[in-house]
Write a protein that holds these residues in place. Structure first.
Motif, short mmCIF file in Angstrom:
data_model
loop_
_atom_site.label_atom_id
_atom_site.label_comp_id
_atom_site.label_asym_id
_atom_site.label_seq_id
_atom_site.Cartn_x
_atom_site.Cartn_y
_atom_site.Cartn_z
N HIS A 39 71.41 61.60 37.17
CA HIS A 39 72.29 62.10 38.38
C HIS A 39 73.48 62.69 38.04
O HIS A 39 74.32 62.47 37.34
CB HIS A 39 72.72 60.47 39.09
N SER A 40 73.83 63.69 39.07
CA SER A 40 74.80 64.61 38.75
C SER A 40 75.98 64.07 38.74
O SER A 40 77.27 64.56 38.03
CB SER A 40 74.73 65.68 39.87
N GLN A 41 76.42 62.75 39.24
CA GLN A 41 77.47 62.22 39.24
C GLN A 41 77.82 61.14 38.20
O GLN A 41 79.14 60.53 38.14
CB GLN A 41 77.99 61.66 40.72
N ASN A 42 76.66 60.89 37.37
CA ASN A 42 76.79 59.91 36.15
C ASN A 42 77.57 60.66 35.41
O ASN A 42 77.41 61.85 34.98
CB ASN A 42 75.34 59.32 35.80
N LEU A 84 64.05 47.07 42.83
CA LEU A 84 65.55 47.28 43.24
C LEU A 84 65.40 48.24 44.59
O LEU A 84 64.33 49.01 45.05
CB LEU A 84 66.07 48.14 42.08
N SER A 85 66.37 48.47 45.17
CA SER A 85 66.76 49.49 46.08
C SER A 85 67.50 50.50 45.56
O SER A 85 68.52 50.34 45.13
CB SER A 85 67.53 48.64 47.31
N GLY A 86 66.89 51.88 45.88
CA GLY A 86 67.54 53.10 45.54
C GLY A 86 67.95 52.85 44.02
O GLY A 86 66.68 52.73 42.98
N SER A 87 69.01 53.28 43.62
CA SER A 87 69.27 53.14 42.20
C SER A 87 70.35 51.99 41.91
O SER A 87 70.80 52.31 40.61
CB SER A 87 69.97 54.72 41.89
N SER A 88 70.53 51.18 42.79
CA SER A 88 71.58 50.11 42.61
C SER A 88 71.41 49.15 41.63
O SER A 88 70.28 48.41 41.81
CB SER A 88 71.94 49.56 44.06
N ASP A 89 72.19 49.01 40.56
CA ASP A 89 71.86 47.81 39.68
C ASP A 89 72.02 46.48 40.52
O ASP A 89 71.52 45.35 39.94
CB ASP A 89 72.98 47.71 38.45
N ALA A 90 73.03 46.45 41.39
CA ALA A 90 73.30 45.13 42.21
C ALA A 90 71.99 44.86 42.79
O ALA A 90 71.90 43.53 42.83
CB ALA A 90 74.24 45.41 42.98
N SER A 91 70.90 45.47 43.36
CA SER A 91 69.85 45.04 43.95
C SER A 91 68.65 44.82 43.01
O SER A 91 67.51 44.41 43.11
CB SER A 91 69.41 46.52 44.69
N ILE A 92 68.86 45.04 41.54
CA ILE A 92 67.71 44.77 40.67
C ILE A 92 67.39 43.20 40.69
O ILE A 92 68.03 42.26 40.60
CB ILE A 92 68.16 44.93 39.14
N LEU A 114 75.42 48.81 25.14
CA LEU A 114 75.10 48.82 26.50
C LEU A 114 75.84 49.13 27.67
O LEU A 114 77.09 49.03 27.54
CB LEU A 114 74.88 47.14 26.67
N ASN A 115 75.29 50.24 28.23
CA ASN A 115 76.00 50.98 29.29
C ASN A 115 76.06 50.26 30.66
O ASN A 115 75.14 50.54 31.35
CB ASN A 115 75.32 52.43 29.32
N GLY A 116 77.02 49.41 30.82
CA GLY A 116 77.43 48.79 31.99
C GLY A 116 76.94 47.16 31.95
O GLY A 116 76.31 46.87 30.64
N LYS A 117 77.61 46.36 32.67
CA LYS A 117 77.56 44.84 32.84
C LYS A 117 75.86 44.73 32.91
O LYS A 117 75.37 43.74 32.51
CB LYS A 117 78.40 44.52 33.83
N ALA A 142 78.85 56.58 38.49
CA ALA A 142 79.96 57.05 39.52
C ALA A 142 80.35 55.86 40.26
O ALA A 142 81.14 55.50 40.71
CB ALA A 142 79.53 58.29 40.50
N ALA A 143 79.43 54.83 40.43
CA ALA A 143 79.47 53.54 41.11
C ALA A 143 80.86 52.75 40.46
O ALA A 143 81.43 51.92 40.85
CB ALA A 143 78.41 52.64 41.19
N ASN A 144 81.15 53.00 39.18
CA ASN A 144 82.20 52.39 38.38
C ASN A 144 83.39 53.46 38.51
O ASN A 144 84.07 53.89 37.60
CB ASN A 144 81.75 52.34 36.83
N ALA A 145 83.82 53.37 39.90
CA ALA A 145 85.22 54.31 40.22
C ALA A 145 86.44 53.56 39.62
O ALA A 145 87.33 54.26 39.65
CB ALA A 145 85.15 54.36 41.69
#
Length: 163
Positions: A39-42, A84-92, A114-117, A142-145
């Motif tokens: 993803h270009s914003q990662n 999951l929905s889209g690419s959202s970790d929260a929806s996994i 580990l890259n992310g919570k 990018a979600a980790n603003a």
């Protein structure tokens, strides 16, 4: 829209790999392009470029693979399949964990980052016996603003200690 997905990107690893970086699950863009963090914003490649004075962010997938392997960095994800929905970790949901013990068996991997919570939580839940060689790092998404690029680089530079 909920999608059920299997992990279709093979692990990037070879005999020289010293560390393994695990994301949670590939984004839609990464799945489309067939490689990690596409993803270009990662900010994953920007972070590594800053740490190692490389130029992966603008480079081709082949350049990314070659550079990562030269740096002795392996890549994969904590989740083998999920919904999951889209690419959202929260929806996994409905997680099937990746077989990390089998992946690193007989390898030179000495530490796992580990890259992310979400990646960390899944890893610890299913691979608690490996927690002594695992370190949480803030997500490059990018979600980790909350984290600027500089803050990420400052946190992530610990990986050099294991190479």
């Amino acid at each position: 829209m909920k999608r059920v997905s299997n992990h279709l990107i093979p692990p990037l690893i070879n005999n020289a790999s010293k560390i393994l970086i695990l994301g949670s699950f590939p984004s839609v863009k990464s799945m489309e392009k067939g490689f990690y963090y596409m993803h270009s914003q990662n900010r994953f490649y920007q972070v590594l470029d800053a740490i190692f004075d490389e130029n992966m962010y603008q480079g081709s997938i082949e350049l990314k693979k070659e550079t990562l392997l030269q740096l002795r960095i392996a890549l994969y994800d904590s989740i083998e399949s999920c919904s999951l929905s889209g690419s959202s970790d929260a929806s996994i949901k409905d997680v099937v964990p990746a077989a990390i013990k089998e992946l690193i068996k007989g390898s030179s991997i000495k530490h796992i980052f580990l890259n992310g919570k979400k990646s960390y939580d899944i890893f610890i839940k299913y691979h608690s016996e490996l927690k002594d060689i695992a370190t949480y790092l803030p997500s490059t998404s990018a979600a980790n603003a909350r984290y600027s690029l500089k803050m990420l680089v400052d946190e992530w530079k610990v990986i050099k200690d294991y190479l």
